[in-house]
Motif scaffolding. Sequence first.
Motif, short mmCIF file in Angstrom:
data_model
loop_
_atom_site.label_atom_id
_atom_site.label_comp_id
_atom_site.label_asym_id
_atom_site.label_seq_id
_atom_site.Cartn_x
_atom_site.Cartn_y
_atom_site.Cartn_z
N UNK A 52 -9.45 11.72 -12.37
CA UNK A 52 -9.76 10.37 -11.92
C UNK A 52 -8.51 9.55 -11.62
N UNK A 53 -7.34 10.19 -11.54
CA UNK A 53 -6.12 9.49 -11.16
C UNK A 53 -6.26 9.00 -9.73
N UNK A 54 -6.12 7.70 -9.52
CA UNK A 54 -6.32 7.14 -8.19
C UNK A 54 -5.81 5.72 -8.16
N UNK A 55 -5.86 5.11 -6.99
CA UNK A 55 -5.54 3.69 -6.89
C UNK A 55 -6.68 2.89 -7.49
N UNK A 56 -6.36 1.83 -8.16
CA UNK A 56 -7.35 0.95 -8.77
C UNK A 56 -7.89 0.03 -7.68
N UNK A 57 -9.09 0.34 -7.21
CA UNK A 57 -9.63 -0.35 -6.04
C UNK A 57 -9.77 -1.86 -6.23
N UNK A 58 -10.05 -2.30 -7.44
CA UNK A 58 -10.19 -3.74 -7.65
C UNK A 58 -8.86 -4.48 -7.46
N UNK A 59 -7.76 -3.75 -7.54
CA UNK A 59 -6.45 -4.36 -7.29
C UNK A 59 -6.34 -4.86 -5.86
N UNK A 110 0.81 -1.21 0.00
CA UNK A 110 0.00 0.00 0.00
C UNK A 110 0.85 1.27 0.00
N UNK A 111 1.87 1.31 0.83
CA UNK A 111 2.72 2.50 0.91
C UNK A 111 3.39 2.76 -0.43
N UNK A 141 2.24 -4.60 -6.01
CA UNK A 141 1.52 -3.39 -5.57
C UNK A 141 0.20 -3.25 -6.32
N UNK A 142 -0.78 -2.58 -5.71
CA UNK A 142 -2.03 -2.30 -6.41
C UNK A 142 -1.76 -1.46 -7.65
N UNK A 143 -2.63 -1.57 -8.61
CA UNK A 143 -2.50 -0.78 -9.83
C UNK A 143 -2.89 0.66 -9.58
N UNK A 193 3.80 6.21 -5.09
CA UNK A 193 3.88 6.37 -6.55
C UNK A 193 2.76 7.26 -7.07
N UNK A 194 1.57 7.09 -6.52
CA UNK A 194 0.43 7.92 -6.92
C UNK A 194 0.70 9.39 -6.59
#
Length: 69
Positions: free
Chosen positions: A30-37, A7-8, A45-47, A13-14
């Motif tokens: 809409x730049x954000x973490x991809x919640x489905x990741x 997560x960190x 790491x999450x997308x 990176x975001x």
Amino acid sequence: MSDHPHDHEATQALDNLRAALAGHGIVLPSLDLHLLSYAGRYDSAPLIALGNCNPATAQRLAEALAGTP
């Protein structure tokens, strides 16, 4: 923040990407973490979802990547 092991890394990176884009006057709303990741437990790491933008923003992004003003 979640308990995802990467997560960190993903949030850093975001934040870095948002700051770099802002330095060129570019905002991707809409730049954000991809919640489905976060749905699965993978060893990566999450997308980061780059999201949608209008043509003017796409052109600014292309120019920034190309190194043109």
